[in-house]
Motif scaffolding. Sequence first.
Motif, PDB file in Angstrom:
ATOM      1  N   ARG A 114       2.096 -11.040  -7.714  1.00 32.72           N
ATOM      2  CA  ARG A 114       3.237 -11.239  -6.811  1.00 32.72           C
ATOM      3  C   ARG A 114       2.802 -10.983  -5.378  1.00 32.72           C
ATOM      4  NH1 ARG A 114       8.547 -10.482  -9.100  1.00 32.72           N
ATOM      5  NH2 ARG A 114       8.409 -10.594 -11.366  1.00 32.72           N
ATOM      6  N   THR A 115       3.221 -11.868  -4.472  1.00 33.34           N
ATOM      7  CA  THR A 115       2.852 -11.714  -3.065  1.00 33.34           C
ATOM      8  C   THR A 115       4.064 -11.869  -2.160  1.00 33.34           C
ATOM      9  OG1 THR A 115       2.370 -14.045  -2.651  1.00 33.34           O
ATOM     10  CG2 THR A 115       0.556 -12.695  -3.505  1.00 33.34           C
ATOM     11  N   THR A 116       3.914 -11.374  -0.945  1.00 35.37           N
ATOM     12  CA  THR A 116       4.911 -11.578   0.106  1.00 35.37           C
ATOM     13  C   THR A 116       4.179 -11.918   1.395  1.00 35.37           C
ATOM     14  OG1 THR A 116       4.946  -9.248   0.715  1.00 35.37           O
ATOM     15  CG2 THR A 116       6.590  -9.960  -0.900  1.00 35.37           C
TER      16      THR A 116
ATOM     17  N   GLY B  65      -0.280  -8.721  -1.793  1.00 35.63           N
ATOM     18  CA  GLY B  65       0.289  -8.775  -3.120  1.00 35.63           C
ATOM     19  C   GLY B  65      -0.197  -7.699  -4.052  1.00 35.63           C
TER      20      GLY B  65
ATOM     21  N   THR C  70       8.041 -15.214  -0.788  1.00 34.73           N
ATOM     22  CA  THR C  70       7.690 -14.422  -1.965  1.00 34.73           C
ATOM     23  C   THR C  70       7.141 -15.376  -3.005  1.00 34.73           C
ATOM     24  OG1 THR C  70       9.495 -12.876  -1.539  1.00 34.73           O
ATOM     25  CG2 THR C  70       8.577 -12.870  -3.752  1.00 34.73           C
TER      26      THR C  70
ATOM     27  N   GLU D  39      -0.941 -13.385   3.057  1.00 32.03           N
ATOM     28  CA  GLU D  39      -0.012 -12.716   2.160  1.00 32.03           C
ATOM     29  C   GLU D  39      -0.626 -11.403   1.691  1.00 32.03           C
ATOM     30  OE1 GLU D  39       1.855 -16.342  -0.464  1.00 32.03           O
ATOM     31  OE2 GLU D  39      -0.058 -15.497  -1.095  1.00 32.03           O
TER      32      GLU D  39
END
Length: 162
Positions: free
Chosen positions: A108-110, A98, A125, A96
């Motif tokens: 926050r990560t994706t 973020g 997410t 991920e």
Amino acid sequence: DAQAILSNMSYLTPMVGTWTAVAEFHQKDGTLAYDIGTYKISSVLEGTYLQWEVELHDKDNPRKHHSFLTFVTFNPVTKKYDSTYFYSRWALRVTETGEYDPKTKEYRTTAFIPLEDGVRDENVTTITKLDDRTRIVYEHYSRYSDEKAGRMNVVITLTRVP
């Protein structure tokens, strides 16, 4: 740039410690399922990474369990955090990227996971709320390539072990 890594990793140090975990899984049929377990989060490699050691099991059947390791660092080139997950009994590795918002104290990560279930790609997410030193709330949202919208997948509440 070691200083940039250490400076940005300091935002995530409230995570360091041992935590009890309650994972609330939001099933597609609207029901909820629960796992419980432990997160042990430590600073490793001279503060360059956080290491998460996670063990979760079905609240009613401890024999149904899984575990994973996560390593998190700050990449000064991209100016983003990189997280890599390694799972028990599964060769898939998830990475991920973020950001941390110091105003909201949210990490926050994706992630994009090709063929996550062997057939479909998955977009993930996450939001990790770090505004309380005794409690962390992690929200995980998911959307597969054949789905029109993402959905809440799991909420994990961590409570610090004194």
